[in-house]
Design an enzyme around this catalytic site. Structure first.
Site, PDB file in Angstrom:
ATOM      1  CE1 TYR A 155       0.885 -23.676  16.059  1.00 41.77           C
ATOM      2  CE2 TYR A 155      -0.147 -21.810  14.949  1.00 41.77           C
ATOM      3  CZ  TYR A 155       0.064 -23.176  15.065  1.00 41.77           C
ATOM      4  OH  TYR A 155      -0.529 -24.045  14.175  1.00 41.77           O
ATOM      5  CD  GLU A 191      -9.295 -33.294  20.732  1.00 43.35           C
ATOM      6  OE1 GLU A 191      -8.170 -33.401  21.264  1.00 43.35           O
ATOM      7  OE2 GLU A 191     -10.060 -34.255  20.588  1.00 43.35           O
ATOM      8  CG  PHE A 192      -5.229 -25.458  16.906  1.00 43.96           C
ATOM      9  CD1 PHE A 192      -3.918 -25.836  16.642  1.00 43.96           C
ATOM     10  CD2 PHE A 192      -5.523 -24.101  16.964  1.00 43.96           C
ATOM     11  CE1 PHE A 192      -2.921 -24.881  16.457  1.00 43.96           C
ATOM     12  CE2 PHE A 192      -4.536 -23.143  16.782  1.00 43.96           C
ATOM     13  CZ  PHE A 192      -3.231 -23.539  16.528  1.00 43.96           C
TER      14      PHE A 192
HETATM   15  P1  NDP Z   1      -5.620 -31.259  17.489  1.00 46.42           P
HETATM   16  O1  NDP Z   1      -5.301 -30.707  18.839  1.00 46.42           O
HETATM   17  O2  NDP Z   1      -7.032 -31.643  17.210  1.00 46.42           O
HETATM   18  O3  NDP Z   1      -4.670 -32.498  17.167  1.00 46.42           O
HETATM   19  C1  NDP Z   1      -3.297 -32.439  17.441  1.00 46.42           C
HETATM   20  C2  NDP Z   1      -2.698 -33.832  17.303  1.00 46.42           C
HETATM   21  O4  NDP Z   1      -1.288 -33.742  17.551  1.00 46.42           O
HETATM   22  C3  NDP Z   1      -3.275 -34.810  18.294  1.00 46.42           C
HETATM   23  O5  NDP Z   1      -3.452 -36.048  17.656  1.00 46.42           O
HETATM   24  C4  NDP Z   1      -2.198 -34.916  19.363  1.00 46.42           C
HETATM   25  O6  NDP Z   1      -2.211 -36.225  19.922  1.00 46.42           O
HETATM   26  C5  NDP Z   1      -0.949 -34.736  18.496  1.00 46.42           C
HETATM   27  N1  NDP Z   1       0.201 -34.328  19.291  1.00 46.42           N
HETATM   28  C6  NDP Z   1       0.364 -33.156  19.963  1.00 46.42           C
HETATM   29  N2  NDP Z   1       1.522 -33.169  20.640  1.00 46.42           N
HETATM   30  C7  NDP Z   1       2.098 -34.383  20.387  1.00 46.42           C
HETATM   31  C8  NDP Z   1       3.294 -35.001  20.814  1.00 46.42           C
HETATM   32  N3  NDP Z   1       4.151 -34.371  21.631  1.00 46.42           N
HETATM   33  N4  NDP Z   1       3.577 -36.254  20.374  1.00 46.42           N
HETATM   34  C9  NDP Z   1       2.724 -36.903  19.540  1.00 46.42           C
HETATM   35  N5  NDP Z   1       1.571 -36.355  19.105  1.00 46.42           N
HETATM   36  C10 NDP Z   1       1.263 -35.115  19.536  1.00 46.42           C
HETATM   37  O7  NDP Z   1      -5.134 -30.123  16.478  1.00 46.42           O
HETATM   38  P2  NDP Z   1      -5.156 -30.058  14.869  1.00 46.42           P
HETATM   39  O8  NDP Z   1      -5.625 -31.316  14.283  1.00 46.42           O
HETATM   40  O9  NDP Z   1      -5.846 -28.803  14.507  1.00 46.42           O
HETATM   41  O10 NDP Z   1      -3.602 -29.830  14.596  1.00 46.42           O
HETATM   42  C11 NDP Z   1      -2.840 -30.683  13.746  1.00 46.42           C
HETATM   43  C12 NDP Z   1      -1.776 -29.843  13.065  1.00 46.42           C
HETATM   44  O11 NDP Z   1      -2.399 -28.859  12.252  1.00 46.42           O
HETATM   45  C13 NDP Z   1      -0.854 -29.072  14.012  1.00 46.42           C
HETATM   46  O12 NDP Z   1       0.465 -29.158  13.517  1.00 46.42           O
HETATM   47  C14 NDP Z   1      -1.367 -27.653  13.922  1.00 46.42           C
HETATM   48  O13 NDP Z   1      -0.351 -26.721  14.219  1.00 46.42           O
HETATM   49  C15 NDP Z   1      -1.802 -27.602  12.483  1.00 46.42           C
HETATM   50  N6  NDP Z   1      -2.762 -26.567  12.127  1.00 46.42           N
HETATM   51  C16 NDP Z   1      -3.962 -26.473  12.769  1.00 46.42           C
HETATM   52  C17 NDP Z   1      -4.863 -25.483  12.404  1.00 46.42           C
HETATM   53  C18 NDP Z   1      -6.156 -25.273  13.119  1.00 46.42           C
HETATM   54  O14 NDP Z   1      -6.751 -24.167  12.999  1.00 46.42           O
HETATM   55  N7  NDP Z   1      -6.695 -26.277  13.843  1.00 46.42           N
HETATM   56  C19 NDP Z   1      -4.573 -24.573  11.286  1.00 46.42           C
HETATM   57  C20 NDP Z   1      -3.276 -24.755  10.703  1.00 46.42           C
HETATM   58  C21 NDP Z   1      -2.431 -25.732  11.097  1.00 46.42           C
HETATM   59  P3  NDP Z   1      -1.970 -36.604  21.443  1.00 46.42           P
HETATM   60  O15 NDP Z   1      -2.441 -35.453  22.285  1.00 46.42           O
HETATM   61  O16 NDP Z   1      -2.770 -37.860  21.632  1.00 46.42           O
HETATM   62  O17 NDP Z   1      -0.503 -36.840  21.530  1.00 46.42           O
HETATM   63  C1  8X3 Z   2      -3.542 -22.568  13.279  1.00 48.65           C
HETATM   64  C2  8X3 Z   2      -4.220 -21.451  12.581  1.00 48.65           C
HETATM   65  O1  8X3 Z   2      -4.549 -18.915  12.674  1.00 48.65           O
HETATM   66  O2  8X3 Z   2      -4.867 -20.154  14.733  1.00 48.65           O
HETATM   67  O3  8X3 Z   2      -2.265 -22.777  12.782  1.00 48.65           O
HETATM   68  O4  8X3 Z   2      -2.664 -19.818  13.851  1.00 48.65           O
HETATM   69  S1  8X3 Z   2      -4.056 -20.016  13.515  1.00 48.65           S
END
Ligand code: NDP
Ligand code: 8X3
Length: 256
Positions: A155, A191-192
């Site tokens: 990741y 939902e991450f």
């Molecule tokens: P969520 O799981 O809540 O949302 C992820 C979104 O990405 C969903 O809308 C999902 O939609 C979409 N997605 C995933 N795979 C696909 C795909 N193959 N095609 C199209 N859409 C896709 O997570 P976050 O909102 O937290 O994550 C958003 C971004 O932020 C990511 O890039 C993540 O790496 C990054 N991030 C998150 C952090 C955290 O702690 N939460 C911190 C730093 C960065 P669907 O499943 O409907 O396709």
């Molecule tokens: C998501 C934040 O710290 O879980 O990118 O990698 S962490």
């Protein structure tokens, strides 16, 4: 107020069905932008669209599917083609395992979504921005793109790649009027973690135990700020944490 710059802009958000992407869509919508909403879960996009105060266009697709990305973005109705702002947010983590114990299926999903998906979408949209003489690409990176933490290996590698691609894009576009930004959050409660732990809700909850994490809206706030600066101001990077976090490995949890 600079957010007025966003009125009637066409903004495409990938991963708009949940978390940070959904929050970005809501904030851009509140600022009067027109939204193209991309994700796989169409019913989520429809519900979001019905709650937005602005016009939106749904593009349900998997960003890993290059043909679907090219077809979907290549056949936008004429009044949706001139995309002003691209928020490359769709992404995920799968698993938290040592490299030699990791699941290659998880690796494929992260590499294909976080790196290749971002590239496919960018390749389809940026040429139009260059030709029209303006645009802004905002990539959602992560603290995981700046540091590597135990069992974060693949990741973290994908988010380091997003960082490198962002820098590369900014160099490649310096002679155009297209701006490039990365917004890199620490822990955000979305939902991450549920996705990372394949639906294990208890394990997902532990990630945020004893802290007040960022919300999707906190990150959207930074995205909106970067997007609404004057044309000559390019926000290159934003790094934001919960006030309980100082780095990937320095997290203050209540009771510890
Ligand atoms: P969520 O799981 O809540 O949302 C992820 C979104 O990405 C969903 O809308 C999902 O939609 C979409 N997605 C995933 N795979 C696909 C795909 N193959 N095609 C199209 N859409 C896709 O997570 P976050 O909102 O937290 O994550 C958003 C971004 O932020 C990511 O890039 C993540 O790496 C990054 N991030 C998150 C952090 C955290 O702690 N939460 C911190 C730093 C960065 P669907 O499943 O409907 O396709
Ligand atoms: C998501 C934040 O710290 O879980 O990118 O990698 S962490």
């Amino acid at each position: 107020m600079l957010e007025e710059n966003l009125k009637n802009k066409i903004v495409l958000v990938t991963g708009a069905s949940a978390g940070i992407g959904e929050a970005c869509a809501r904030r851009f919508g509140a600022a009067g932008a027109r939204l193209i909403l991309v994700a796989r879960r169409e019913e989520r996009l429809s519900k979001l669209a019905s709650e937005l105060p602005v016009e939106s266009y749904l593009l349900p697709l998997d960003v890993r599917d290059r043909a679907a990305v090219e077809a979907g973005l290549g056949s936008l109705p004429e009044n949706w083609q001139a995309i002003d702002i691209l928020v490359n947010n769709a992404g995920l983590s799968r698993g938290l395992d040592r490299t030699h114990e990791g699941d290659p299926t998880d690796w494929d999903e992260m590499v294909d979504t976080n790196i290749k998906g971002l590239l496919y979408v960018s390749r389809a949209i940026i040429p139009g921005m260059v030709a029209r003489g303006g645009g802004h690409v905002i990539n959602i990176g992560s603290i995981a793109g700046r540091e590597v933490y135990p069992a974060g290996n693949v990741y973290c590698a994908t988010k380091h790649a997003v960082g490198a691609i962002t820098k590369g894009m900014r160099i490649d576009l310096v002679d155009s009027a297209v701006k490039v930004t990365t917004v890199d959050p620490g822990l955000v409660e979305t939902e991450f973690s549920l996705v990372r732990f394949h639906g294990d809700a208890e394990r997902a909850r532990q990630a945020y135990k004893g802290i007040r994490p960022l919300t999707g809206d906190d990150v959207a706030d930074a995205v909106i700020w970067a997007a609404s600066r004057p044309q000559h101001v390019q926000i290159a990077e934003v790094l934001l944490f919960s006030s309980d976090q100082a780095s990937s490995m320095h997290i203050h949890r209540d009771g510890e």
